[in-house]
Design a protein around this motif. Sequence first.
Motif, short mmCIF file in Angstrom:
data_model
loop_
_atom_site.label_atom_id
_atom_site.label_comp_id
_atom_site.label_asym_id
_atom_site.label_seq_id
_atom_site.Cartn_x
_atom_site.Cartn_y
_atom_site.Cartn_z
N GLU A 188 25.63 57.47 -32.22
CA GLU A 188 25.17 57.20 -30.85
C GLU A 188 26.35 57.35 -29.89
O GLU A 188 27.43 56.81 -30.11
CB GLU A 188 24.62 55.79 -30.78
CG GLU A 188 24.00 55.45 -29.43
CD GLU A 188 22.67 56.16 -29.23
OE1 GLU A 188 22.62 56.99 -28.29
OE2 GLU A 188 21.73 55.92 -30.00
N ARG B 116 20.17 52.99 -36.72
CA ARG B 116 19.32 52.94 -35.53
C ARG B 116 19.21 51.52 -34.99
O ARG B 116 19.31 51.29 -33.79
CB ARG B 116 17.93 53.47 -35.88
CG ARG B 116 17.86 54.96 -36.10
CD ARG B 116 17.87 55.72 -34.79
NE ARG B 116 16.66 55.45 -34.02
CZ ARG B 116 16.54 55.67 -32.73
NH1 ARG B 116 17.57 56.15 -32.04
NH2 ARG B 116 15.42 55.40 -32.08
N SER C 30 20.72 63.33 -37.96
CA SER C 30 21.11 62.20 -37.13
C SER C 30 22.54 62.35 -36.67
O SER C 30 23.32 63.12 -37.24
CB SER C 30 20.95 60.90 -37.92
OG SER C 30 21.94 60.81 -38.93
N GLY D 13 22.18 50.43 -33.24
CA GLY D 13 22.50 51.26 -32.09
C GLY D 13 23.66 52.19 -32.31
O GLY D 13 24.32 52.63 -31.36
N LYS D 14 23.93 52.51 -33.58
CA LYS D 14 25.07 53.37 -33.89
C LYS D 14 24.68 54.80 -34.24
O LYS D 14 25.54 55.68 -34.30
CB LYS D 14 25.87 52.78 -35.06
CG LYS D 14 26.52 51.44 -34.73
CD LYS D 14 27.31 50.93 -35.92
CE LYS D 14 28.00 49.60 -35.57
NZ LYS D 14 28.78 49.08 -36.71
N ARG D 15 23.38 55.03 -34.54
CA ARG D 15 22.95 56.39 -34.88
C ARG D 15 21.67 56.71 -34.14
O ARG D 15 20.87 55.82 -33.80
CB ARG D 15 22.73 56.55 -36.38
CG ARG D 15 23.98 56.32 -37.21
CD ARG D 15 23.86 56.98 -38.58
NE ARG D 15 23.93 58.43 -38.48
CZ ARG D 15 25.08 59.13 -38.36
NH1 ARG D 15 26.24 58.51 -38.29
NH2 ARG D 15 25.04 60.45 -38.30
N THR D 16 21.46 58.02 -33.95
CA THR D 16 20.26 58.48 -33.27
C THR D 16 19.81 59.79 -33.87
O THR D 16 20.62 60.54 -34.44
CB THR D 16 20.52 58.66 -31.76
OG1 THR D 16 19.30 59.01 -31.12
CG2 THR D 16 21.54 59.78 -31.51
N ALA E 267 18.30 63.51 -33.13
CA ALA E 267 18.28 64.44 -32.02
C ALA E 267 18.07 65.86 -32.52
O ALA E 267 18.42 66.20 -33.65
CB ALA E 267 19.59 64.35 -31.24
#
Length: 494
Positions: A491, A406, A488, A409-412, A414
Amino acid sequence: MSPLVKLRAVCLAVLVVSACWSAIGLRQIRSLEPGSSDADIAVHLDGVLEHAMQRYSIAGVAAGVIRDGEIVWQAREGRSDGAGLPITDATAFNLGSISKPLTVWTVLSLAQDGVIDLDAPLSTYDLAYEPDYGEHAPEAVTVRRLLQHTAGTNQPGYGGWGAHEEQPADAVDLSENFAPLRVVYQPGEVRRYSGGGFVLLQMLVETVTGQDFDTAARQRVLDPLGMTTSGFDASRLPTVSQAFNYYRQPIEDLRDVALTAAGGYASGGDLEMFLLAHMTGGGVLTADSLEQAFAPTDPNPGFAMSYTRWETPEGTLYGHGGNNSSWNGQIYIRPETGDGFYFLTNATSGAQLDFDLSCAWLGLMDSEAGAARCDEAVSLTHQLAWVSWGVGAAGLFWVYWLVAGRVAGKRTLALRPTGRGPLRLSGRLFLAFLTFAVTLFLIWMFWTNSVIWRTETIFIDEVPVDELEGLSIAVTSLFAILTLCLWSSPETRR
């Protein structure tokens, strides 16, 4: 310093601090030294007991130490019911397998009077139930071998029966339909602990006396020793403690059909009289009968008639433990020196006193076998503690993986995670559901009064509950974290 470096520093600090915390919290045994004074014994065991009752969430305890034939330390701590009624000298606890020594004494008393022949085959008595001897000769299954656990019978132990369960009517019904009794080992060649063998002794005593076992034991052993708050029928006792779960809440006590194996009750005061009687026979057993009770078995000299036998510099130490669901206890006696020890508890986690209280007293006896047993028990607690730390470290790794993704900025996270390869939405849904289900199961298993702390469950009797609790937290947390990680996704770059 970048956010990722800070995150790594925090995770490393958490690992180091948690490892130090685990090392500090490792269970230790504070043993008494041989030759400790009576005052030292009392102060030491008071401290051990107070600590143990708090740490292991134990509702009530009766315990004591005998030295030179005199009571030098006695504890009656906690409560015996949900309303807070205190433990007293007359509060009866379920004995679990400590019922077996009382059975031994009852049978030996009958043997003294010629009512029972210890070396006669069980088959010579017209019992209401005959075990399946299989390929083994019935003549080899003698009364003495049943007392010594060398008769080859199965059924190491029995659970109790709750009011909501189908009930065995009696010991015969238990042996025929609920837990069939068979001879599965060659009699006389091996020692296999068998509650089933003691159920046969229960039937034997009732057959030769024409009385129920409780009445026979009272007339033969309990009443002559002045044990008026003990017996094998709880409804006939003046004060019986309730059973308590791990949260110190009263729970249903279970009905024991195998009385001689695990269905006895005794108060702390009565158990003291029973231990003192081991030194002289108490007017119940002759010196010859005591000698037979304590004699080593042929297959394994470390055991007598159900008792364990540990050699010490000043004589043989005899012992017996008792673990029923929510009931735990231990007795030791060294007749040569007039030393003895006991504890009884009404709590699911009460077996933990065997690690702390019993092992503290065993230091006085200078027993190599006792020290080895205690060292092994403590080693198990240390292993569980470090396994818990390892599981926690694995959980921390996945937390780092998720948070680092996170931050970078590589995983999110959802509601509809996406991904390539085999872990597409359907795969993630399946794995997330599976881990979530395991998480819920662990919560239900360890943190409700449903499975692990229920009265029906007996497999925890020898397990270190405090360390098992820590392991349950770590495992539950790990599965919860894995569930979150599965939800997860990489991103999406725009």
